[in-house]
Design a protein around this motif. Structure first.
Motif, PDB file in Angstrom:
ATOM      1  N   CYS A 188      -4.480 -13.958  -0.080  1.00  0.00           N
ATOM      2  CA  CYS A 188      -3.313 -13.569  -0.871  1.00  0.00           C
ATOM      3  C   CYS A 188      -3.443 -12.128  -1.354  1.00  0.00           C
ATOM      4  CB  CYS A 188      -3.118 -14.513  -2.063  1.00  0.00           C
ATOM      5  SG  CYS A 188      -4.458 -14.471  -3.285  1.00  0.00           S
ATOM      6  N   THR A 189      -4.686 -11.637  -1.470  1.00  0.00           N
ATOM      7  CA  THR A 189      -4.914 -10.287  -1.970  1.00  0.00           C
ATOM      8  C   THR A 189      -4.849  -9.217  -0.885  1.00  0.00           C
ATOM      9  OG1 THR A 189      -7.291 -10.673  -1.760  1.00  0.00           O
ATOM     10  CG2 THR A 189      -6.311 -11.052  -3.928  1.00  0.00           C
ATOM     11  N   ALA A 190      -4.516  -9.571   0.352  1.00  0.00           N
ATOM     12  CA  ALA A 190      -4.448  -8.574   1.424  1.00  0.00           C
ATOM     13  C   ALA A 190      -3.281  -7.608   1.207  1.00  0.00           C
ATOM     14  CB  ALA A 190      -4.290  -9.268   2.780  1.00  0.00           C
ATOM     15  N   LEU A 191      -3.429  -6.405   1.773  1.00  0.00           N
ATOM     16  CA  LEU A 191      -2.300  -5.468   1.852  1.00  0.00           C
ATOM     17  C   LEU A 191      -1.363  -5.957   2.947  1.00  0.00           C
ATOM     18  CD1 LEU A 191      -4.174  -2.047   1.624  1.00  0.00           C
ATOM     19  CD2 LEU A 191      -2.483  -2.898  -0.012  1.00  0.00           C
ATOM     20  N   LYS A 192      -0.069  -6.092   2.624  1.00  0.00           N
ATOM     21  CA  LYS A 192       0.842  -6.724   3.575  1.00  0.00           C
ATOM     22  C   LYS A 192       2.050  -5.878   3.942  1.00  0.00           C
ATOM     23  CE  LYS A 192      -0.916 -11.170   2.319  1.00  0.00           C
ATOM     24  NZ  LYS A 192      -1.041 -12.024   1.172  1.00  0.00           N
ATOM     25  N   LEU A 193       2.197  -4.704   3.329  1.00  0.00           N
ATOM     26  CA  LEU A 193       3.237  -3.760   3.730  1.00  0.00           C
ATOM     27  C   LEU A 193       2.806  -2.373   3.278  1.00  0.00           C
ATOM     28  CD1 LEU A 193       6.037  -3.241   4.994  1.00  0.00           C
ATOM     29  CD2 LEU A 193       7.035  -3.623   2.720  1.00  0.00           C
ATOM     30  N   LEU A 194       2.727  -1.437   4.233  1.00  0.00           N
ATOM     31  CA  LEU A 194       2.258  -0.083   3.943  1.00  0.00           C
ATOM     32  C   LEU A 194       3.442   0.877   3.941  1.00  0.00           C
ATOM     33  CD1 LEU A 194      -0.906   0.002   6.261  1.00  0.00           C
ATOM     34  CD2 LEU A 194      -0.641  -1.004   3.971  1.00  0.00           C
ATOM     35  N   PHE A 195       3.545   1.685   2.898  1.00  0.00           N
ATOM     36  CA  PHE A 195       4.601   2.687   2.787  1.00  0.00           C
ATOM     37  C   PHE A 195       3.994   4.082   2.929  1.00  0.00           C
ATOM     38  CE2 PHE A 195       6.873  -0.780   0.701  1.00  0.00           C
ATOM     39  CZ  PHE A 195       8.176  -0.574   1.112  1.00  0.00           C
TER      40      PHE A 195
ATOM     41  N   GLY B 116       0.864  -1.170   0.000  1.00  0.00           N
ATOM     42  CA  GLY B 116       0.000   0.000   0.000  1.00  0.00           C
ATOM     43  C   GLY B 116       0.903   1.224   0.000  1.00  0.00           C
ATOM     44  N   VAL B 117       0.772   2.087  -0.988  1.00  0.00           N
ATOM     45  CA  VAL B 117       1.621   3.272  -1.115  1.00  0.00           C
ATOM     46  C   VAL B 117       0.755   4.508  -0.889  1.00  0.00           C
ATOM     47  CG1 VAL B 117       3.207   4.561  -2.587  1.00  0.00           C
ATOM     48  CG2 VAL B 117       3.058   2.059  -2.797  1.00  0.00           C
ATOM     49  N   TYR B 118       1.111   5.309   0.099  1.00  0.00           N
ATOM     50  CA  TYR B 118       0.341   6.495   0.476  1.00  0.00           C
ATOM     51  C   TYR B 118       1.116   7.724   0.016  1.00  0.00           C
ATOM     52  CZ  TYR B 118      -2.260   3.036   3.028  1.00  0.00           C
ATOM     53  OH  TYR B 118      -3.012   1.917   3.339  1.00  0.00           O
ATOM     54  N   MET B 119       0.551   8.420  -0.948  1.00  0.00           N
ATOM     55  CA  MET B 119       1.248   9.530  -1.580  1.00  0.00           C
ATOM     56  C   MET B 119       1.340  10.732  -0.641  1.00  0.00           C
ATOM     57  SD  MET B 119       2.091   8.282  -4.475  1.00  0.00           S
ATOM     58  CE  MET B 119       2.560   9.706  -5.470  1.00  0.00           C
ATOM     59  N   PRO B 120       2.377  11.561  -0.806  1.00  0.00           N
ATOM     60  CA  PRO B 120       2.543  12.725   0.068  1.00  0.00           C
ATOM     61  C   PRO B 120       1.364  13.684   0.042  1.00  0.00           C
ATOM     62  CG  PRO B 120       4.572  12.297  -1.147  1.00  0.00           C
ATOM     63  CD  PRO B 120       3.536  11.377  -1.712  1.00  0.00           C
ATOM     64  N   ASP B 121       0.647  13.747  -1.082  1.00  0.00           N
ATOM     65  CA  ASP B 121      -0.449  14.717  -1.185  1.00  0.00           C
ATOM     66  C   ASP B 121      -1.631  14.379  -0.283  1.00  0.00           C
ATOM     67  OD1 ASP B 121      -1.245  12.500  -2.684  1.00  0.00           O
ATOM     68  OD2 ASP B 121      -2.420  13.703  -4.071  1.00  0.00           O
ATOM     69  N   LEU B 122      -1.643  13.179   0.323  1.00  0.00           N
ATOM     70  CA  LEU B 122      -2.713  12.832   1.251  1.00  0.00           C
ATOM     71  C   LEU B 122      -2.582  13.551   2.577  1.00  0.00           C
ATOM     72  CD1 LEU B 122      -3.071   8.956   0.934  1.00  0.00           C
ATOM     73  CD2 LEU B 122      -4.833  10.647   0.440  1.00  0.00           C
ATOM     74  N   PHE B 123      -1.378  13.984   2.888  1.00  0.00           N
ATOM     75  CA  PHE B 123      -1.089  14.437   4.246  1.00  0.00           C
ATOM     76  C   PHE B 123      -1.054  15.950   4.334  1.00  0.00           C
ATOM     77  CE2 PHE B 123       0.517  10.194   3.692  1.00  0.00           C
ATOM     78  CZ  PHE B 123       0.082   9.548   4.837  1.00  0.00           C
ATOM     79  N   VAL B 124      -1.350  16.454   5.531  1.00  0.00           N
ATOM     80  CA  VAL B 124      -1.366  17.889   5.780  1.00  0.00           C
ATOM     81  C   VAL B 124       0.033  18.451   5.618  1.00  0.00           C
ATOM     82  CG1 VAL B 124      -1.789  19.628   7.538  1.00  0.00           C
ATOM     83  CG2 VAL B 124      -3.312  17.668   7.321  1.00  0.00           C
ATOM     84  N   GLY B 125       0.128  19.561   4.887  1.00  0.00           N
ATOM     85  CA  GLY B 125       1.452  20.079   4.568  1.00  0.00           C
ATOM     86  C   GLY B 125       1.905  21.287   5.361  1.00  0.00           C
ATOM     87  N   GLY B 126       1.021  21.991   6.068  1.00  0.00           N
ATOM     88  CA  GLY B 126       1.464  23.168   6.816  1.00  0.00           C
ATOM     89  C   GLY B 126       0.316  24.102   7.116  1.00  0.00           C
ATOM     90  N   ASP B 127       0.648  25.319   7.574  1.00  0.00           N
ATOM     91  CA  ASP B 127      -0.362  26.258   8.038  1.00  0.00           C
ATOM     92  C   ASP B 127      -1.325  26.679   6.935  1.00  0.00           C
ATOM     93  OD1 ASP B 127       0.785  26.142  10.496  1.00  0.00           O
ATOM     94  OD2 ASP B 127       2.043  27.934  10.199  1.00  0.00           O
ATOM     95  N   ASN B 128      -0.847  26.700   5.706  1.00  0.00           N
ATOM     96  CA  ASN B 128      -1.698  27.141   4.604  1.00  0.00           C
ATOM     97  C   ASN B 128      -2.470  25.997   3.962  1.00  0.00           C
ATOM     98  OD1 ASN B 128      -0.844  29.808   4.874  1.00  0.00           O
ATOM     99  ND2 ASN B 128       0.999  29.393   3.654  1.00  0.00           N
ATOM    100  N   ASP B 129      -2.321  24.820   4.518  1.00  0.00           N
ATOM    101  CA  ASP B 129      -3.007  23.675   3.939  1.00  0.00           C
ATOM    102  C   ASP B 129      -4.512  23.809   4.121  1.00  0.00           C
ATOM    103  OD1 ASP B 129      -4.040  20.728   3.970  1.00  0.00           O
ATOM    104  OD2 ASP B 129      -2.037  20.676   3.083  1.00  0.00           O
TER     105      ASP B 129
END
Length: 324
Positions: A89-96, A47-60
């Motif tokens: 077998c189809t489960a998510l097994k490592l989250l980044f 599972g790859v979680y892109m940076p744009d998902l996360f809060v970036g700062g005061d102006n976010d």
């Protein structure tokens, strides 16, 4: 199955399970080259979680939360990692997750895991959503519990933390197999769970500094079934990064999921994998291809050959046109 294979009379093998068992079955055939083989085997789906998902700062535009679309993302993450106790077998097994946000992400996952109901399959539980049956249930045997404990202990001894309350504990006594899921963070390459398929209720979370870390894991990994990429609709430039991942992952994985957990597709769509995760393609149409061998009837278009073949075709069942 081994006695059947040993007769040498089996021409096709469709198998879903572990690669060792598949290899043993194939080797038990006296003429293994005769076999038409379809295999669905282990996976270490990312599972790859892109940076744009996360809060970036005061102006976010989401300054008070940790993650945009958090409810949606967490719903897919928990279902992807822990439905059926993570034993698919189809489960998510490592989250980044991005390094600067990974700890808060792990805390969010841990909170969601702590809210799951745990018990026997037929037990009902009262919670905020009303009456629900147990979401986490016993594992099939003690050896599976022991393996989960080995992976957890190895990770903890090398610096990982169990992020959720009582993670990895067993409920119900020494012989019980009812295990509370464990969320592990930070998971690093020297830990066994970074590479090994846990096939159980352990949720490992790793950090990445750049997407190249994620790409490297994919390129060098042993498995190649599926990957999930989670991103936000807010930033089109990040979608360029998603496109880069898709282009690379297209040569590694059989299925790329965007903003959804890994899982089976409708049976009208191909279901496949690469490397040690699969041989062949499954679907209603593709399964017929997997277990069919094309045979060509040819002739030189000269003399009376054309008339001869036409005459044969009228009588031959095999040579009749296939209706679509």
């Amino acid at each position: 199955m081994p006695p059947l294979m040993e007769t040498g009379k089996i021409d096709s093998l469709a198998f879903i399970g572990g690669s060792k068992a598949a290899d043993d079955l194939i080797r038990s055939h006296p003429q293994p080259h005769r076999l038409k083989v379809f295999l669905q085997l282990e996976a270490k789906n990312m599972g790859v979680y892109m940076p744009d998902l996360f809060v970036g700062g005061d102006n976010d535009d989401n300054p008070d939360g940790i993650m945009r679309d958090e409810e949606r993302v967490m719903k897919e993450t928990i279902a992807g990692t822990l439905s059926f106790n993570g034993q698919r077998c189809t489960a998510l097994k490592l989250l980044f997750a991005p390094a600067e946000h990974a700890e808060k992400f792990a805390q969010s996952v841990a909170r969601e895991v702590e809210s799951l109901t745990i018990g026997l399959p037929w037990e009902s539980h009262n919670n905020d959503d009303g009456n629900t049956y147990s979401q986490i249930t016993p594992l099939p045997n003690k050896s599976r519990v022991d393996y989960m404990k080995e992976l957890i202990q190895d990770a903890v001894s090398k610096g990982a933390r169990i992020m959720n309350r009582d993670g990895g504990s067993v409920i119900g006594g020494e012989e019980s197999t009812l295990m509370i899921p464990a969320v592990l963070y930070p998971v690093t390459p020297e830990m066994r769970i970074y590479e090994e398929e846990q096939f159980g209720p352990v949720v490992p979370i790793a950090e990445y500094d750049t997407l190249e870390n994620v790409l490297q894991y994919a390129r060098e990994g042993k498995y190649g079934q599926q990957v999930s990429i989670f991103t936000s609709a807010n930033n089109e430039s990040d979608h360029n990064s998603v496109a880069q991942l898709v282009d690379t992952f297209s040569t590694v994985f059989g299925k790329i999921n965007i903003n959804s957990q890994c899982g089976r597709s409708p049976d009208t769509a191909p279901f496949s994998g690469r490397r040690s995760s699969a041989m062949g393609v499954m679907s209603v149409k593709e399964a017929l291809h997997e277990f069919s061998v094309p045979t060509v009837v040819s002739y030189k278009d000269e003399g009376s050959n054309s008339d001869i073949v036409s005459s044969v075709e009228r009588v031959s069942t095999f040579m009749q046109p296939v209706s679509k």
